[in-house]
Scaffold this motif. Structure first.
Motif, PDB file in Angstrom:
ATOM      1  N   GLN A 116      46.323  13.894  -9.966  1.00  0.00           N
ATOM      2  CA  GLN A 116      45.685  14.739  -9.449  1.00  0.00           C
ATOM      3  C   GLN A 116      45.558  14.745  -8.291  1.00  0.00           C
ATOM      4  O   GLN A 116      45.307  16.597  -7.848  1.00  0.00           O
ATOM      5  N   GLY A 117      44.679  13.626  -7.723  1.00  0.00           N
ATOM      6  CA  GLY A 117      44.350  14.325  -6.315  1.00  0.00           C
ATOM      7  C   GLY A 117      44.806  14.424  -5.723  1.00  0.00           C
ATOM      8  O   GLY A 117      45.150  15.058  -4.253  1.00  0.00           O
ATOM      9  N   ALA A 118      46.744  14.340  -6.172  1.00  0.00           N
ATOM     10  CA  ALA A 118      47.910  14.639  -4.986  1.00  0.00           C
ATOM     11  C   ALA A 118      48.208  15.770  -4.523  1.00  0.00           C
ATOM     12  O   ALA A 118      49.113  16.192  -3.982  1.00  0.00           O
ATOM     13  N   LEU A 119      48.110  16.671  -5.950  1.00  0.00           N
ATOM     14  CA  LEU A 119      48.345  17.477  -5.821  1.00  0.00           C
ATOM     15  C   LEU A 119      48.020  19.226  -4.772  1.00  0.00           C
ATOM     16  O   LEU A 119      46.802  18.762  -4.202  1.00  0.00           O
ATOM     17  N   ASP A 120      48.855  20.192  -4.532  1.00  0.00           N
ATOM     18  CA  ASP A 120      48.899  20.716  -3.337  1.00  0.00           C
ATOM     19  C   ASP A 120      49.291  21.942  -4.388  1.00  0.00           C
ATOM     20  O   ASP A 120      49.238  22.862  -4.429  1.00  0.00           O
ATOM     21  N   PHE A 121      47.370  22.555  -4.117  1.00  0.00           N
ATOM     22  CA  PHE A 121      47.090  23.738  -5.468  1.00  0.00           C
ATOM     23  C   PHE A 121      47.775  25.031  -4.501  1.00  0.00           C
ATOM     24  O   PHE A 121      48.331  26.169  -4.566  1.00  0.00           O
ATOM     25  N   GLU A 122      47.869  24.463  -2.974  1.00  0.00           N
ATOM     26  CA  GLU A 122      47.729  25.937  -1.792  1.00  0.00           C
ATOM     27  C   GLU A 122      49.658  26.076  -2.105  1.00  0.00           C
ATOM     28  O   GLU A 122      50.257  27.530  -1.977  1.00  0.00           O
ATOM     29  N   ASN A 123      50.266  24.874  -1.819  1.00  0.00           N
ATOM     30  CA  ASN A 123      51.980  25.362  -2.111  1.00  0.00           C
ATOM     31  C   ASN A 123      52.954  25.222  -3.544  1.00  0.00           C
ATOM     32  O   ASN A 123      53.202  25.714  -3.678  1.00  0.00           O
ATOM     33  N   GLY A 124      51.998  24.655  -4.145  1.00  0.00           N
ATOM     34  CA  GLY A 124      52.348  24.247  -5.309  1.00  0.00           C
ATOM     35  C   GLY A 124      51.556  25.929  -6.349  1.00  0.00           C
ATOM     36  O   GLY A 124      52.248  25.312  -8.103  1.00  0.00           O
ATOM     37  N   GLY A 125      50.711  26.339  -6.597  1.00  0.00           N
ATOM     38  CA  GLY A 125      50.695  27.641  -7.187  1.00  0.00           C
ATOM     39  C   GLY A 125      50.548  26.737  -9.366  1.00  0.00           C
ATOM     40  O   GLY A 125      49.935  26.515  -9.155  1.00  0.00           O
ATOM     41  N   GLU A 126      51.514  27.881  -9.491  1.00  0.00           N
ATOM     42  CA  GLU A 126      51.069  27.887 -10.937  1.00  0.00           C
ATOM     43  C   GLU A 126      51.395  26.331 -11.237  1.00  0.00           C
ATOM     44  O   GLU A 126      50.830  25.535 -12.424  1.00  0.00           O
ATOM     45  N   ILE A 127      52.090  25.892 -11.343  1.00  0.00           N
ATOM     46  CA  ILE A 127      52.985  24.473 -11.104  1.00  0.00           C
ATOM     47  C   ILE A 127      51.530  23.049 -11.153  1.00  0.00           C
ATOM     48  O   ILE A 127      51.365  22.594 -11.346  1.00  0.00           O
ATOM     49  N   ALA A 128      50.922  23.060  -9.614  1.00  0.00           N
ATOM     50  CA  ALA A 128      50.015  22.498  -9.483  1.00  0.00           C
ATOM     51  C   ALA A 128      49.178  23.068 -10.601  1.00  0.00           C
ATOM     52  O   ALA A 128      48.931  22.154 -10.615  1.00  0.00           O
TER      53      ALA A 128
END
Length: 120
Positions: free
Chosen positions: A70-82
């Motif tokens: 969860q901490g490694a998720l990239d919300f900026e580039n991962g969008g809805e998938i993240a």
């Protein structure tokens, strides 16, 4: 490159396996999922044998892996998938707590199946 270092750091911190500094992010995530599945499988055996301390250690390890993912998720580039993965990881964390408190094999098998689907 930054994400690769972040995944490698997460992986090393969780001590799932060594020698990951040159692995690509996809491979690192697969390794984390494999470590998570291993921890869940071992925990299932401990629950069946009523080895409570060992079960708790495995589920704690599984929880640390989930938090690392969860901490490694990239919300900026991962969008809805993240965002979806973050919600799933939150659900897995809650289920792990439930499993640890109640020795619930059905719940353990449920989340192991979810993790297996994602990993595959």
């Amino acid at each position: 490159m930054f994400l690769n270092r972040r995944y490698a750091t997460t992986y090393r911190e969780l001590m799932v396996e060594s020698g990951v500094t040159d692995a690509d992010p996809v491979h690192l995530i697969q390794m984390l999922y494999n470590g998570l599945l291993d921890a869940l499988s071992v925990a299932e055996g401990h629950i069946a044998r009523q080895a409570i301390a060992e079960k708790s250690q495995c589920l704690t390890r599984a929880g640390r892996i989930v938090l690392g993912l969860q901490g490694a998720l990239d919300f900026e580039n991962g969008g809805e998938i993240a965002r979806n993965l973050s919600e799933l990881y939150g659900y897995l964390t809650r289920r792990l707590l439930h499993i640890n408190l109640n020795n619930d094999l059905e719940a353990l098998r449920e989340i192991r199946g979810l993790v297996q689907q994602i990993r595959d």
